[in-house]
Design a protein around this motif. Structure first.
Motif, PDB file in Angstrom:
ATOM      1  N   ALA A   1       0.836  -1.198   0.000  1.00 50.58           N
ATOM      2  CA  ALA A   1       0.000   0.000   0.000  1.00 50.58           C
ATOM      3  C   ALA A   1       0.877   1.257   0.000  1.00 50.58           C
ATOM      4  N   LEU A   2       0.389   2.307  -0.643  1.00 49.23           N
ATOM      5  CA  LEU A   2       1.157   3.551  -0.694  1.00 49.23           C
ATOM      6  C   LEU A   2       1.313   4.137   0.700  1.00 49.23           C
ATOM      7  N   GLY A   3       0.222   4.269   1.449  1.00 50.31           N
ATOM      8  CA  GLY A   3       0.293   4.752   2.818  1.00 50.31           C
ATOM      9  C   GLY A   3       0.711   6.210   2.932  1.00 50.31           C
ATOM     10  N   GLU A   4       0.769   6.662   4.174  1.00 54.28           N
ATOM     11  CA  GLU A   4       1.131   8.060   4.436  1.00 54.28           C
ATOM     12  C   GLU A   4       2.543   8.375   3.976  1.00 54.28           C
ATOM     13  N   ALA A   5       3.481   7.472   4.294  1.00 59.68           N
ATOM     14  CA  ALA A   5       4.879   7.728   3.938  1.00 59.68           C
ATOM     15  C   ALA A   5       5.051   7.806   2.426  1.00 59.68           C
ATOM     16  N   GLY A   6       4.361   6.933   1.704  1.00 54.39           N
ATOM     17  CA  GLY A   6       4.491   6.948   0.253  1.00 54.39           C
ATOM     18  C   GLY A   6       3.839   8.164  -0.377  1.00 54.39           C
ATOM     19  N   LEU A   7       2.663   8.530   0.127  1.00 51.11           N
ATOM     20  CA  LEU A   7       1.967   9.677  -0.443  1.00 51.11           C
ATOM     21  C   LEU A   7       2.776  10.958  -0.269  1.00 51.11           C
TER      22      LEU A   7
ATOM     23  N   TRP B   1       7.415  -0.934  -4.125  1.00 55.73           N
ATOM     24  CA  TRP B   1       8.454  -0.601  -3.155  1.00 55.73           C
ATOM     25  C   TRP B   1       9.660  -1.528  -3.354  1.00 55.73           C
ATOM     26  N   ARG B   2      10.824  -0.981  -3.086  1.00 56.79           N
ATOM     27  CA  ARG B   2      12.048  -1.791  -2.992  1.00 56.79           C
ATOM     28  C   ARG B   2      12.637  -1.503  -1.620  1.00 56.79           C
ATOM     29  N   GLY B   3      12.320  -2.396  -0.674  1.00 56.27           N
ATOM     30  CA  GLY B   3      12.663  -2.104   0.711  1.00 56.27           C
ATOM     31  C   GLY B   3      11.866  -0.892   1.174  1.00 56.27           C
ATOM     32  N   GLY B   4      12.575   0.127   1.671  1.00 59.75           N
ATOM     33  CA  GLY B   4      11.909   1.351   2.110  1.00 59.75           C
ATOM     34  C   GLY B   4      11.842   2.428   1.049  1.00 59.75           C
ATOM     35  N   THR B   5      12.233   2.097  -0.182  1.00 64.71           N
ATOM     36  CA  THR B   5      12.255   3.078  -1.270  1.00 64.71           C
ATOM     37  C   THR B   5      11.010   2.936  -2.140  1.00 64.71           C
ATOM     38  N   LEU B   6      10.329   4.044  -2.368  1.00 64.20           N
ATOM     39  CA  LEU B   6       9.171   4.035  -3.248  1.00 64.20           C
ATOM     40  C   LEU B   6       9.649   4.088  -4.693  1.00 64.20           C
ATOM     41  N   VAL B   7       9.322   3.052  -5.464  1.00 63.36           N
ATOM     42  CA  VAL B   7       9.713   2.987  -6.877  1.00 63.36           C
ATOM     43  C   VAL B   7       8.648   3.630  -7.745  1.00 63.36           C
ATOM     44  N   ALA B   8       7.382   3.313  -7.478  1.00 63.23           N
ATOM     45  CA  ALA B   8       6.303   3.846  -8.308  1.00 63.23           C
ATOM     46  C   ALA B   8       4.992   3.786  -7.541  1.00 63.23           C
ATOM     47  N   ALA B   9       4.137   4.751  -7.830  1.00 62.25           N
ATOM     48  CA  ALA B   9       2.771   4.782  -7.309  1.00 62.25           C
ATOM     49  C   ALA B   9       1.884   5.228  -8.465  1.00 62.25           C
TER      50      ALA B   9
ATOM     51  N   ALA C   1      -1.090   7.545  -8.002  1.00 62.42           N
ATOM     52  CA  ALA C   1      -0.759   8.850  -7.432  1.00 62.42           C
ATOM     53  C   ALA C   1       0.137   9.669  -8.344  1.00 62.42           C
ATOM     54  N   GLY C   2       0.339   9.197  -9.581  1.00 57.67           N
ATOM     55  CA  GLY C   2       1.112   9.975 -10.548  1.00 57.67           C
ATOM     56  C   GLY C   2       2.604   9.902 -10.363  1.00 57.67           C
ATOM     57  N   HIS C   3       3.097   8.894  -9.661  1.00 58.70           N
ATOM     58  CA  HIS C   3       4.540   8.763  -9.425  1.00 58.70           C
ATOM     59  C   HIS C   3       5.042   7.514 -10.155  1.00 58.70           C
ATOM     60  N   GLY C   4       5.961   7.703 -11.091  1.00 57.06           N
ATOM     61  CA  GLY C   4       6.489   6.566 -11.839  1.00 57.06           C
ATOM     62  C   GLY C   4       5.617   6.230 -13.022  1.00 57.06           C
TER      63      GLY C   4
END
Length: 412
Positions: free
Chosen positions: A351-357, A380-388, A391-394
């Motif tokens: 899930a994207l969640g607060e941290a990802g958003l 996600w790759r570990g704690g890194t957001l690769v794409a959402a 939400a328009g990311h990636g």
């Protein structure tokens, strides 16, 4: 080779319920019903590739031997076989229901991992009649008394029941004709279980003309009524429901104008599609939820978040329901979402969640509510957001729902 009438009936039933050449998984316990299904499916001339799967629930010492016996039969037939083991029973609640749910999830995950999207089950006319009586005792309505459908979509898989019109005795006769023995589960005679007591009650009701054939016929007629109601619900959904990024958005005034049963089915269908739940919420829970929405702008039910705003009711996934879910790339996340993109290894869907958003500064440009994006799938790759993707990311990643909402209304 000339087929016997019994074998021909099984082949015809399989041809109707399991057409086409796509691979077919067969759930085999080692009991008479499922072994008959296995042998009939494996013997289909020009039939689809067949794979067999057995679930050992770990509840009986004989179960492992029965799974090995099924594996040996499959080896003789040239059918690939897998044994899955369940160790999730904690000794509480309804054992048979917990085992059934676990069995479905294990088999669905196994099948989807192999690119198989249909699984045949060996329920018979007798099982149908027993289910009708059990649901009658619980005060079921049309859906419950319609009992089991020939096809049901759940957990990303089509569950097929080709033998619902065939008596259990005919399957045993087919096995005897083939010289194939089968295992008898002692729980089938244990009166602690509802289904066993219902089976015994059917024998007592037979002199009154209430038997498996009549009850199955009643279930079939109610199944036709259910199909008509589902068609009306799907037509209503086409007019007043919008599928948006995995949410269902309903025009509240238009829903209120629907016949009560159609409006109820539309709402339950949306909840089931968004949550992926096996069963709809109880009538009391649904009524209480709608009452809360009269005075509050949002509430939750069955892992869904319901929001009323500007004459619309949005039904989306609740973040708390998916916060701990993860899935490898290429598999379904939350039973619905498939993400595709340039994976390099080590990625997973969460899930994207607060941290990802917080890492998606342009999310407002999507026009989607914040609550929907929080529960949306992300890479996600570990704690890194690769794409959402939602939400328009990636932009090189995409997120698609595996099955449209309206098809869910017609095949539950």
């Amino acid at each position: 080779m000339q087929l016997s009438p019994g074998a021909a009936a099984l082949q015809a039933a399989l041809g109707r319920a399991c057409p086409g050449g796509a691979p077919l998984a067969v759930a085999v316990s080692g009991g008479g019903d499922s072994l008959a299904l296995l042998l009939a499916a494996a013997a289909r001339p020009s039939g689809p590739p067949v794979l067999a799967v057995t679930v050992d629930h770990g509840l009986r010492p004989e179960a492992a031997d029965e799974a090995r016996s099924v594996a040996a039969i499959c080896a003789r037939l040239g059918v690939p076989h897998s044994t899955l083991v369940w160790q999730g029973w904690d000794g509480r609640g309804n054992l048979q229901d917990a085992a059934r749910r676990a069995r479905m999830r294990l088999i669905a995950d196994w099948a989807l991992a192999r690119g198989i999207d249909r699984v045949a089950l060996a329920h018979t006319r007798d099982d149908q009649a027993e289910t009708v009586l059990m649901r009658l005792a619980r005060g079921a309505g049309v859906d419950g008394l319609a009992a089991m459908a020939t096809e049901r979509q759940a957990l990303g898989v089509a569950w097929l029941r080709p033998f619902l019109d065939i008596p259990r005795a005919d399957l045993r006769a087919f096995l005897t004709e083939r010289g194939q023995s089968w295992a008898e589960d002692p729980s089938n005679d244990d009166p602690r279980f509802d289904r066993v007591r219902v089976r015994q009650a059917l024998a007592l009701l037979a002199p009154l003309g209430i038997g498996a054939e009549g009850l199955a016929a009643t279930a079939a007629r109610l199944g036709s009524a259910r199909a008509a109601l589902d068609a009306c619900t799907a037509e209503a959904a086409a007019r007043i429901a919008v599928e948006e990024a995995g949410d269902v958005v309903l025009d509240e005034a238009a829903r209120a104008a629907l016949p009560a049963e159609i409006g109820r089915r539309l709402l339950l269908g949306a909840l089931a599609w968004v949550s992926g739940a096996d069963y709809p919420p109880r009538a009391e829970a649904l009524a209480a939820t709608l009452a809360r929405l009269e005075t509050a702008p949002r509430t939750t039910l069955q892992g869904c978040l319901l929001i009323r705003e500007a004459g619309l009711l949005r039904i989306g996934r609740e973040l708390a329901a998916v916060a701990g879910l993860s899935a490898p790339i290429g598999t379904l996340w939350d039973g619905r979402w498939r993400l595709a993109g340039p994976a390099t290894g080590g990625e997973e869907i969460r899930a994207l969640g607060e941290a990802g958003l917080a890492l998606c500064p342009d999310w407002r440009a999507t026009g989607l509510p914040r609550s929907s994006l929080l529960a949306s799938p992300a890479v996600w790759r570990g704690g890194t957001l690769v794409a959402a993707p939602l939400a328009g990311h990636g932009t090189d990643w995409s997120a698609t729902v595996n099955r449209p909402f309206r098809t869910r209304l017609l095949s539950h």
